[in-house]
Design a protein around this motif. Structure first.
Motif, PDB file in Angstrom:
ATOM      1  N   GLY A 114       0.825  -1.193   0.000  1.00 58.21           N
ATOM      2  CA  GLY A 114       0.000   0.000   0.000  1.00 58.21           C
ATOM      3  C   GLY A 114       0.864   1.249   0.000  1.00 58.21           C
ATOM      4  N   SER A 115       0.244   2.381   0.316  1.00 61.07           N
ATOM      5  CA  SER A 115       0.949   3.658   0.304  1.00 61.07           C
ATOM      6  C   SER A 115       1.824   3.800   1.550  1.00 61.07           C
ATOM      7  N   SER A 116       2.954   4.451   1.410  1.00 63.48           N
ATOM      8  CA  SER A 116       3.863   4.671   2.541  1.00 63.48           C
ATOM      9  C   SER A 116       3.487   5.919   3.330  1.00 63.48           C
ATOM     10  N   TRP A 117       2.413   6.626   2.937  1.00 62.86           N
ATOM     11  CA  TRP A 117       1.985   7.830   3.655  1.00 62.86           C
ATOM     12  C   TRP A 117       0.472   7.980   3.560  1.00 62.86           C
ATOM     13  N   SER A 118      -0.089   8.814   4.443  1.00 60.84           N
ATOM     14  CA  SER A 118      -1.527   9.115   4.420  1.00 60.84           C
ATOM     15  C   SER A 118      -1.737  10.501   5.038  1.00 60.84           C
ATOM     16  N   GLN A 119      -2.863  11.171   4.696  1.00 62.01           N
ATOM     17  CA  GLN A 119      -3.127  12.532   5.162  1.00 62.01           C
ATOM     18  C   GLN A 119      -4.532  12.625   5.754  1.00 62.01           C
ATOM     19  N   CYS A 120      -4.674  13.428   6.825  1.00 67.98           N
ATOM     20  CA  CYS A 120      -5.960  13.642   7.485  1.00 67.98           C
ATOM     21  C   CYS A 120      -6.779  14.658   6.694  1.00 67.98           C
ATOM     22  N   LEU A 121      -8.008  14.285   6.313  1.00 63.15           N
ATOM     23  CA  LEU A 121      -8.863  15.146   5.502  1.00 63.15           C
ATOM     24  C   LEU A 121      -9.914  15.855   6.356  1.00 63.15           C
ATOM     25  N   GLU A 122     -10.613  16.800   5.727  1.00 61.55           N
ATOM     26  CA  GLU A 122     -11.640  17.575   6.417  1.00 61.55           C
ATOM     27  C   GLU A 122     -12.783  16.700   6.945  1.00 61.55           C
ATOM     28  N   ASN A 123     -13.065  15.596   6.271  1.00 67.87           N
ATOM     29  CA  ASN A 123     -14.178  14.733   6.678  1.00 67.87           C
ATOM     30  C   ASN A 123     -13.767  13.709   7.735  1.00 67.87           C
ATOM     31  N   HIS A 124     -12.632  13.951   8.389  1.00 72.76           N
ATOM     32  CA  HIS A 124     -12.147  13.118   9.505  1.00 72.76           C
ATOM     33  C   HIS A 124     -11.674  11.734   9.063  1.00 72.76           C
ATOM     34  N   THR A 125     -11.272  11.603   7.830  1.00 68.00           N
ATOM     35  CA  THR A 125     -10.753  10.321   7.333  1.00 68.00           C
ATOM     36  C   THR A 125      -9.336  10.504   6.813  1.00 68.00           C
ATOM     37  N   TRP A 126      -8.617   9.370   6.692  1.00 70.13           N
ATOM     38  CA  TRP A 126      -7.256   9.357   6.156  1.00 70.13           C
ATOM     39  C   TRP A 126      -7.285   8.925   4.687  1.00 70.13           C
ATOM     40  N   ALA A 127      -6.450   9.534   3.885  1.00 73.33           N
ATOM     41  CA  ALA A 127      -6.324   9.139   2.475  1.00 73.33           C
ATOM     42  C   ALA A 127      -4.882   9.399   2.014  1.00 73.33           C
ATOM     43  N   PRO A 128      -4.281   8.448   1.282  1.00 70.80           N
ATOM     44  CA  PRO A 128      -4.783   7.115   0.939  1.00 70.80           C
ATOM     45  C   PRO A 128      -4.990   6.239   2.175  1.00 70.80           C
ATOM     46  N   PRO A 129      -5.691   5.110   2.029  1.00 73.39           N
ATOM     47  CA  PRO A 129      -5.924   4.219   3.163  1.00 73.39           C
ATOM     48  C   PRO A 129      -4.609   3.717   3.759  1.00 73.39           C
ATOM     49  N   PHE A 130      -4.660   3.326   5.034  1.00 70.69           N
ATOM     50  CA  PHE A 130      -3.463   2.819   5.695  1.00 70.69           C
ATOM     51  C   PHE A 130      -2.973   1.546   4.997  1.00 70.69           C
ATOM     52  N   PRO A 131      -1.660   1.368   4.876  1.00 64.85           N
ATOM     53  CA  PRO A 131      -1.112   0.135   4.283  1.00 64.85           C
ATOM     54  C   PRO A 131      -1.106  -1.000   5.310  1.00 64.85           C
ATOM     55  N   ILE A 132      -0.596  -2.136   4.907  1.00 61.45           N
ATOM     56  CA  ILE A 132      -0.391  -3.265   5.815  1.00 61.45           C
ATOM     57  C   ILE A 132       1.048  -3.745   5.659  1.00 61.45           C
ATOM     58  N   CYS A 133       1.564  -4.394   6.685  1.00 59.44           N
ATOM     59  CA  CYS A 133       2.898  -4.993   6.634  1.00 59.44           C
ATOM     60  C   CYS A 133       2.728  -6.503   6.531  1.00 59.44           C
ATOM     61  N   LYS A 134       3.076  -7.058   5.386  1.00 56.42           N
ATOM     62  CA  LYS A 134       2.889  -8.476   5.115  1.00 56.42           C
ATOM     63  C   LYS A 134       4.223  -9.213   5.232  1.00 56.42           C
ATOM     64  N   SER A 135       4.165 -10.399   5.798  1.00 61.37           N
ATOM     65  CA  SER A 135       5.371 -11.205   5.945  1.00 61.37           C
ATOM     66  C   SER A 135       5.985 -11.495   4.575  1.00 61.37           C
ATOM     67  N   ARG A 136       7.320 -11.554   4.536  1.00 59.33           N
ATOM     68  CA  ARG A 136       8.001 -11.902   3.285  1.00 59.33           C
ATOM     69  C   ARG A 136       7.845 -13.379   2.955  1.00 59.33           C
ATOM     70  N   ASP A 137       7.460 -14.176   3.936  1.00 59.44           N
ATOM     71  CA  ASP A 137       7.176 -15.589   3.678  1.00 59.44           C
ATOM     72  C   ASP A 137       5.792 -15.716   3.057  1.00 59.44           C
ATOM     73  N   CYS A 138       5.586 -16.781   2.304  1.00 59.75           N
ATOM     74  CA  CYS A 138       4.313 -16.978   1.613  1.00 59.75           C
ATOM     75  C   CYS A 138       3.355 -17.830   2.443  1.00 59.75           C
ATOM     76  N   ASP A 139       2.072 -17.640   2.210  1.00 66.04           N
ATOM     77  CA  ASP A 139       1.071 -18.520   2.786  1.00 66.04           C
ATOM     78  C   ASP A 139       1.157 -19.875   2.090  1.00 66.04           C
ATOM     79  N   PRO A 140       0.703 -20.957   2.758  1.00 63.80           N
ATOM     80  CA  PRO A 140       0.713 -22.276   2.101  1.00 63.80           C
ATOM     81  C   PRO A 140      -0.037 -22.211   0.771  1.00 63.80           C
ATOM     82  N   PRO A 141       0.535 -22.744  -0.309  1.00 64.31           N
ATOM     83  CA  PRO A 141      -0.118 -22.662  -1.621  1.00 64.31           C
ATOM     84  C   PRO A 141      -1.360 -23.537  -1.687  1.00 64.31           C
TER      85      PRO A 141
END
Length: 278
Positions: A114-141
């Motif tokens: 996702g995005s490495s940054w986000s900003q607080c808007l007038e409507n009390h929301t953040w944009a772009p949406p918050f990213p996630i930190c995903k493990s470098r290992d893979c889920d079972p195929p």
């Protein structure tokens, strides 16, 4: 701090003290409550004061018992909710104000999605949406229908290979690698191997035609034989007798080479007529 304002919209009318039938609404700190009446229904909404943001449901209704429904809203400090990021970290100023920005970074062995940054808007929301930190290992195929994979290590850089059950062929990439938490190819599929159609049994006409085609030389030989037989003027019985004599002669030469059979009369005549045949 709690302020209770009564206002009206175009389709609503002001609620006067004498007309008001609902009790005083529940208090929500750091908010303003706005009530309105429309088509006999009294409703209200909480709005947080500047520097606070609403968490929960801020709309209430006055029920048939002249009581307000229980609010779930609260006003928290900061124009936008505090940012969150599991398995990572971020920097921002608190309390959050309009136009404030926050930057994100993941912990070791995790990759930012996702995005490495986000900003607080007038409507009390953040944009772009918050990213996630995903493990470098893979889920079972996953396993494709009628297929399976070989490989037990799903860490970043590891490899697996897909196979199909007997009677199926693999469609897609058999070998896949885990790269930064994702398998590098789409899941393959196993396709049923279609058997070749069995030949249809020929009809009686087809069998006859096939036999005729396979024995063209034989048919021609029979035609030539009948033609030559007609030219000699002999019957089939005479020819049969001659052939039997020829067969006996061959057997006699094989078993008794010193004995020569004598042929006289009618037999010599037949031999002369068919001498060119043997």
């Amino acid at each position: 701090m709690f302020l209770w304002f009564v206002c009206c919209l175009v389709v609503a009318r002001l609620i006067s003290a004498s007309d008001e039938r609902c009790s005083k609404p529940p208090q929500v700190d750091n908010s303003i409550f706005i009530a309105m009446k429309e088509e006999g229904q009294i409703s209200g909404i909480y709005s947080c004061i500047k520097g606070y943001h609403l968490v929960g449901k801020g709309t209430l209704f006055c029920n048939a018992f002249d009581e307000w429904t229980v609010p779930t809203a609260t006003c928290h400090l900061g124009h936008c909710p505090n940012p969150v990021l599991s398995n990572g970290k971020f920097n921002y100023s608190w309390p959050v104000k309009v136009s404030d920005k926050v930057t994100f970074m993941c912990n070791d062995y995790y990759i930012l999605k996702g995005s490495s940054w986000s900003q607080c808007l007038e409507n009390h929301t953040w944009a772009p949406p918050f990213p996630i930190c995903k493990s470098r290992d893979c889920d079972p195929p996953e396993n494709p229908a009628h297929g399976y994979f070989k490989g037990r290590n799903f860490t970043s850089g590891s490899n697996i290979t897909y196979y199909c059950e007997e009677g199926y062929r693999l469609m897609g990439t058999p070998d896949q690698q885990c790269i930064d938490g994702e398998w590098n190819s789409d899941l393959p599929s196993c396709e049923l191997i279609q058997e070749a159609p069995k030949p249809t049994a020929p009809t009686k006409y087809g069998k006859a035609l096939l036999a005729f085609q396979e024995n063209k030389d034989l048919c021609k030989a029979i035609q030539d034989f009948i033609k030559r037989l007609t030219e000699t003027g002999l019957t089939m019985e005479e020819l049969k007798h001659t052939l039997e004599m020829k067969k006996a002669e061959l057997k006699g030469k094989k078993c008794c080479p010193n004995i020569v059979a004598k042929k006289t009369g009618h037999r010599d005549t037949l031999k002369n007529k068919f001498s060119s045949w043997f």
